[in-house]
Design a protein around this motif. Structure first.
Motif, PDB file in Angstrom:
ATOM      1  N   HIS A   1       0.534 -10.621 -14.201  1.00 29.52           N
ATOM      2  CA  HIS A   1       0.318 -10.996 -12.806  1.00 29.52           C
ATOM      3  C   HIS A   1       0.350  -9.821 -11.829  1.00 29.52           C
ATOM      4  CE1 HIS A   1       1.728 -14.722 -14.802  1.00 29.52           C
ATOM      5  NE2 HIS A   1       0.727 -15.221 -14.120  1.00 29.52           N
ATOM      6  N   THR A   2       0.552  -8.610 -12.328  1.00 33.62           N
ATOM      7  CA  THR A   2       0.663  -7.444 -11.456  1.00 33.62           C
ATOM      8  C   THR A   2      -0.357  -6.378 -11.848  1.00 33.62           C
ATOM      9  OG1 THR A   2       3.055  -7.861 -11.359  1.00 33.62           O
ATOM     10  CG2 THR A   2       2.275  -5.756 -10.479  1.00 33.62           C
ATOM     11  N   PHE A   3      -1.045  -5.831 -10.846  1.00 33.93           N
ATOM     12  CA  PHE A   3      -1.997  -4.753 -11.121  1.00 33.93           C
ATOM     13  C   PHE A   3      -2.062  -3.808  -9.926  1.00 33.93           C
ATOM     14  CE2 PHE A   3      -4.320  -8.325  -9.354  1.00 33.93           C
ATOM     15  CZ  PHE A   3      -5.198  -7.770  -8.440  1.00 33.93           C
ATOM     16  N   TYR A   4      -2.526  -2.588 -10.211  1.00 39.57           N
ATOM     17  CA  TYR A   4      -2.637  -1.553  -9.194  1.00 39.57           C
ATOM     18  C   TYR A   4      -4.087  -1.093  -9.110  1.00 39.57           C
ATOM     19  CZ  TYR A   4       2.432  -1.143  -9.733  1.00 39.57           C
ATOM     20  OH  TYR A   4       3.776  -1.404  -9.783  1.00 39.57           O
TER      21      TYR A   4
ATOM     22  N   ALA B   1      -4.162 -10.986 -14.340  1.00 36.56           N
ATOM     23  CA  ALA B   1      -4.713  -9.727 -13.847  1.00 36.56           C
ATOM     24  C   ALA B   1      -5.951  -9.316 -14.642  1.00 36.56           C
ATOM     25  CB  ALA B   1      -3.649  -8.635 -13.912  1.00 36.56           C
ATOM     26  N   GLN B   2      -6.035  -9.744 -15.901  1.00 35.30           N
ATOM     27  CA  GLN B   2      -7.213  -9.439 -16.724  1.00 35.30           C
ATOM     28  C   GLN B   2      -8.489 -10.021 -16.102  1.00 35.30           C
ATOM     29  OE1 GLN B   2      -7.610  -7.537 -19.333  1.00 35.30           O
ATOM     30  NE2 GLN B   2      -5.510  -7.100 -19.935  1.00 35.30           N
ATOM     31  N   ASP B   3      -8.379 -11.202 -15.487  1.00 35.61           N
ATOM     32  CA  ASP B   3      -9.544 -11.831 -14.850  1.00 35.61           C
ATOM     33  C   ASP B   3     -10.002 -11.019 -13.635  1.00 35.61           C
ATOM     34  OD1 ASP B   3      -9.741 -14.305 -16.497  1.00 35.61           O
ATOM     35  OD2 ASP B   3      -7.746 -14.668 -15.678  1.00 35.61           O
ATOM     36  N   VAL B   4      -9.040 -10.496 -12.879  1.00 36.25           N
ATOM     37  CA  VAL B   4      -9.395  -9.691 -11.706  1.00 36.25           C
ATOM     38  C   VAL B   4     -10.068  -8.392 -12.148  1.00 36.25           C
ATOM     39  CG1 VAL B   4      -8.553  -8.604  -9.593  1.00 36.25           C
ATOM     40  CG2 VAL B   4      -7.434 -10.681 -10.446  1.00 36.25           C
ATOM     41  N   LYS B   5      -9.499  -7.738 -13.159  1.00 35.25           N
ATOM     42  CA  LYS B   5     -10.101  -6.502 -13.652  1.00 35.25           C
ATOM     43  C   LYS B   5     -11.487  -6.768 -14.248  1.00 35.25           C
ATOM     44  CE  LYS B   5      -9.273  -2.327 -16.324  1.00 35.25           C
ATOM     45  NZ  LYS B   5      -8.404  -1.591 -17.242  1.00 35.25           N
ATOM     46  N   PHE B   6     -11.638  -7.886 -14.942  1.00 33.56           N
ATOM     47  CA  PHE B   6     -12.934  -8.237 -15.514  1.00 33.56           C
ATOM     48  C   PHE B   6     -13.971  -8.457 -14.403  1.00 33.56           C
ATOM     49  CE2 PHE B   6     -15.951 -11.494 -17.006  1.00 33.56           C
ATOM     50  CZ  PHE B   6     -16.510 -10.824 -18.079  1.00 33.56           C
TER      51      PHE B   6
ATOM     52  N   VAL C   1       0.849  -1.197   0.000  1.00 37.53           N
ATOM     53  CA  VAL C   1       0.000   0.000   0.000  1.00 37.53           C
ATOM     54  C   VAL C   1       0.884   1.245   0.000  1.00 37.53           C
ATOM     55  CG1 VAL C   1      -1.904   1.196   1.170  1.00 37.53           C
ATOM     56  CG2 VAL C   1      -1.690  -1.298   1.354  1.00 37.53           C
ATOM     57  N   SER C   2       0.519   2.214  -0.837  1.00 36.15           N
ATOM     58  CA  SER C   2       1.285   3.468  -0.915  1.00 36.15           C
ATOM     59  C   SER C   2       1.175   4.237   0.398  1.00 36.15           C
ATOM     60  CB  SER C   2       0.779   4.318  -2.083  1.00 36.15           C
ATOM     61  OG  SER C   2      -0.576   4.694  -1.857  1.00 36.15           O
ATOM     62  N   GLN C   3       2.090   5.174   0.599  1.00 39.90           N
ATOM     63  CA  GLN C   3       2.120   5.947   1.847  1.00 39.90           C
ATOM     64  C   GLN C   3       0.846   6.751   2.080  1.00 39.90           C
ATOM     65  OE1 GLN C   3       5.713   8.292   2.082  1.00 39.90           O
ATOM     66  NE2 GLN C   3       6.842   6.582   2.993  1.00 39.90           N
ATOM     67  N   ASP C   4       0.215   7.185   0.997  1.00 37.13           N
ATOM     68  CA  ASP C   4      -1.016   7.960   1.170  1.00 37.13           C
ATOM     69  C   ASP C   4      -2.240   7.069   1.385  1.00 37.13           C
ATOM     70  OD1 ASP C   4      -1.478   6.948  -1.363  1.00 37.13           O
ATOM     71  OD2 ASP C   4      -1.455   8.892  -2.370  1.00 37.13           O
ATOM     72  N   GLY C   5      -2.053   5.744   1.353  1.00 42.89           N
ATOM     73  CA  GLY C   5      -3.139   4.810   1.616  1.00 42.89           C
ATOM     74  C   GLY C   5      -4.130   4.675   0.477  1.00 42.89           C
ATOM     75  N   LEU C   6      -3.772   5.166  -0.701  1.00 42.78           N
ATOM     76  CA  LEU C   6      -4.703   5.153  -1.830  1.00 42.78           C
ATOM     77  C   LEU C   6      -4.434   4.037  -2.838  1.00 42.78           C
ATOM     78  CD1 LEU C   6      -5.044   8.974  -2.605  1.00 42.78           C
ATOM     79  CD2 LEU C   6      -6.739   7.462  -1.542  1.00 42.78           C
ATOM     80  N   THR C   7      -3.173   3.734  -3.106  1.00 43.47           N
ATOM     81  CA  THR C   7      -2.832   2.784  -4.175  1.00 43.47           C
ATOM     82  C   THR C   7      -2.321   1.462  -3.603  1.00 43.47           C
ATOM     83  OG1 THR C   7      -2.319   4.601  -5.681  1.00 43.47           O
ATOM     84  CG2 THR C   7      -1.488   2.423  -6.271  1.00 43.47           C
ATOM     85  N   TYR C   8      -2.903   0.374  -4.106  1.00 42.85           N
ATOM     86  CA  TYR C   8      -2.540  -0.982  -3.685  1.00 42.85           C
ATOM     87  C   TYR C   8      -1.891  -1.698  -4.860  1.00 42.85           C
ATOM     88  CZ  TYR C   8      -5.721  -0.313   0.295  1.00 42.85           C
ATOM     89  OH  TYR C   8      -6.336   0.145   1.428  1.00 42.85           O
ATOM     90  N   GLN C   9      -0.732  -2.291  -4.634  1.00 42.26           N
ATOM     91  CA  GLN C   9      -0.079  -3.099  -5.668  1.00 42.26           C
ATOM     92  C   GLN C   9      -0.306  -4.570  -5.346  1.00 42.26           C
ATOM     93  OE1 GLN C   9       4.156  -2.518  -6.312  1.00 42.26           O
ATOM     94  NE2 GLN C   9       4.331  -4.545  -7.221  1.00 42.26           N
ATOM     95  N   PHE C  10      -0.923  -5.267  -6.298  1.00 38.32           N
ATOM     96  CA  PHE C  10      -1.230  -6.689  -6.140  1.00 38.32           C
ATOM     97  C   PHE C  10      -0.329  -7.510  -7.069  1.00 38.32           C
ATOM     98  CE2 PHE C  10      -5.050  -4.442  -4.987  1.00 38.32           C
ATOM     99  CZ  PHE C  10      -5.643  -5.185  -3.983  1.00 38.32           C
ATOM    100  N   LYS C  11       0.123  -8.655  -6.588  1.00 35.95           N
ATOM    101  CA  LYS C  11       0.932  -9.565  -7.407  1.00 35.95           C
ATOM    102  C   LYS C  11       0.331 -10.965  -7.290  1.00 35.95           C
ATOM    103  CE  LYS C  11       4.703 -10.880  -9.705  1.00 35.95           C
ATOM    104  NZ  LYS C  11       4.866 -10.623 -11.109  1.00 35.95           N
ATOM    105  N   LEU C  12      -0.241 -11.453  -8.405  1.00 32.96           N
ATOM    106  CA  LEU C  12      -0.843 -12.785  -8.427  1.00 32.96           C
ATOM    107  C   LEU C  12       0.222 -13.876  -8.411  1.00 32.96           C
ATOM    108  CD1 LEU C  12      -3.541 -12.271 -11.219  1.00 32.96           C
ATOM    109  CD2 LEU C  12      -3.984 -12.503  -8.771  1.00 32.96           C
ATOM    110  N   ARG C  13      -0.118 -15.009  -7.795  1.00 32.56           N
ATOM    111  CA  ARG C  13       0.759 -16.177  -7.879  1.00 32.56           C
ATOM    112  C   ARG C  13       0.745 -16.678  -9.319  1.00 32.56           C
ATOM    113  NH1 ARG C  13      -0.728 -20.845  -5.288  1.00 32.56           N
ATOM    114  NH2 ARG C  13      -2.824 -20.179  -4.794  1.00 32.56           N
ATOM    115  N   GLU C  14       1.879 -17.074  -9.823  1.00 30.83           N
ATOM    116  CA  GLU C  14       1.954 -17.611 -11.182  1.00 30.83           C
ATOM    117  C   GLU C  14       1.589 -19.094 -11.175  1.00 30.83           C
ATOM    118  OE1 GLU C  14       5.467 -16.591 -13.365  1.00 30.83           O
ATOM    119  OE2 GLU C  14       5.622 -14.624 -12.410  1.00 30.83           O
ATOM    120  N   GLY C  15       1.017 -19.553 -12.266  1.00 31.37           N
ATOM    121  CA  GLY C  15       0.694 -20.971 -12.402  1.00 31.37           C
ATOM    122  C   GLY C  15      -0.660 -21.373 -11.858  1.00 31.37           C
ATOM    123  N   VAL C  16      -1.435 -20.421 -11.319  1.00 34.17           N
ATOM    124  CA  VAL C  16      -2.782 -20.732 -10.845  1.00 34.17           C
ATOM    125  C   VAL C  16      -3.690 -20.861 -12.067  1.00 34.17           C
ATOM    126  CG1 VAL C  16      -4.756 -19.902  -9.502  1.00 34.17           C
ATOM    127  CG2 VAL C  16      -2.420 -19.512  -8.673  1.00 34.17           C
TER     128      VAL C  16
END
Length: 199
Positions: free
Chosen positions: A146-149, A111-116, A86-101
């Motif tokens: 595998h990475t999204f914000y 990450a396309q599935d999460v955004k969808f 989480v960014s210092q301002d508490g606004l932005t979250y960086q997510f990293k999916l496990r590979e091979g799922v």
């Protein structure tokens, strides 16, 4: 002498009984369907629409969330490599999916599935139970497979926990997108995916 003979005989009988009970059976086990009675009907097996505890109980065996709650009531990564940064301002979250799922059909989760999943929660015609936690999102950016914000409109310390619950189960874009488009940019509780879920 008689007592000694009786004790020896009793011990011999016990050894034979124990040995016989440990033997393997030649009976073949066959798989039988699990029948689970519930006091309420299930309307959908599509987590985009789920709103009952009974549906959530079943969906927990089909779909997964980004994080989960462990036995110590702490959050831990589930589909993620680690909890989001989480960014210092508490606004932005960086997510990293496990590979091979992979989904049940063998296609890898991205990450396309999460955004969808987020887009389906926000789609105007989809009659989702609530958009409250999804409306807090200001921006969703994909960096790589595998990475999204996710950036929120304002800081919210309770927002992340929603990713551990049934409303945030991830659906496969490569399957559900076609149904969404064919339905005139609308999904239904009783659609094909709801009757044949791929988690």
């Amino acid at each position: 002498m008689l007592k000694r003979m009786l004790a020896l005989l009793l011990m011999l009988v016990m050894v034979v009984a124990i040995t016989a009970s440990c033997g393997q059976t030649s009976k073949t086990q066959t798989a039988e369907p699990l029948v689970w009675g519930m006091h309420q009907d299930i309307e959908t097996l599509n987590p985009i629409f789920t709103e009952s505890a009974n549906e959530a109980n079943i969906l927990n065996g089909i779909f997964s969330t980004l994080i989960k709650v462990n036995s110590e009531l702490e959050f831990e990564p589930y589909l993620l490599e680690e909890l989001p940064v989480v960014s210092q301002d508490g606004l932005t979250y960086q997510f990293k999916l496990r590979e091979g799922v992979k989904f049940h059909d063998g296609v890898e989760l991205t990450a396309q599935d999460v955004k969808f999943t987020y887009e389906m929660k926000m789609a105007e015609k989809n009659a989702v139970p609530s958009r409250l936690r999804w409306e807090r999102i200001a921006d969703f950016q994909i960096k790589d497979e595998h990475t999204f914000y996710i950036t929120l409109k304002e800081p919210d310390v309770t927002w992340l926990e929603g990713w551990a619950y049934a409303e945030s189960m991830i659906v496969p874009k490569h399957i559900l997108e076609a149904e969404f488009v064919q339905g005139g940019n609308e999904l239904s509780k009783g659609g094909l995916f709801s009757r044949n879920p791929i988690g």
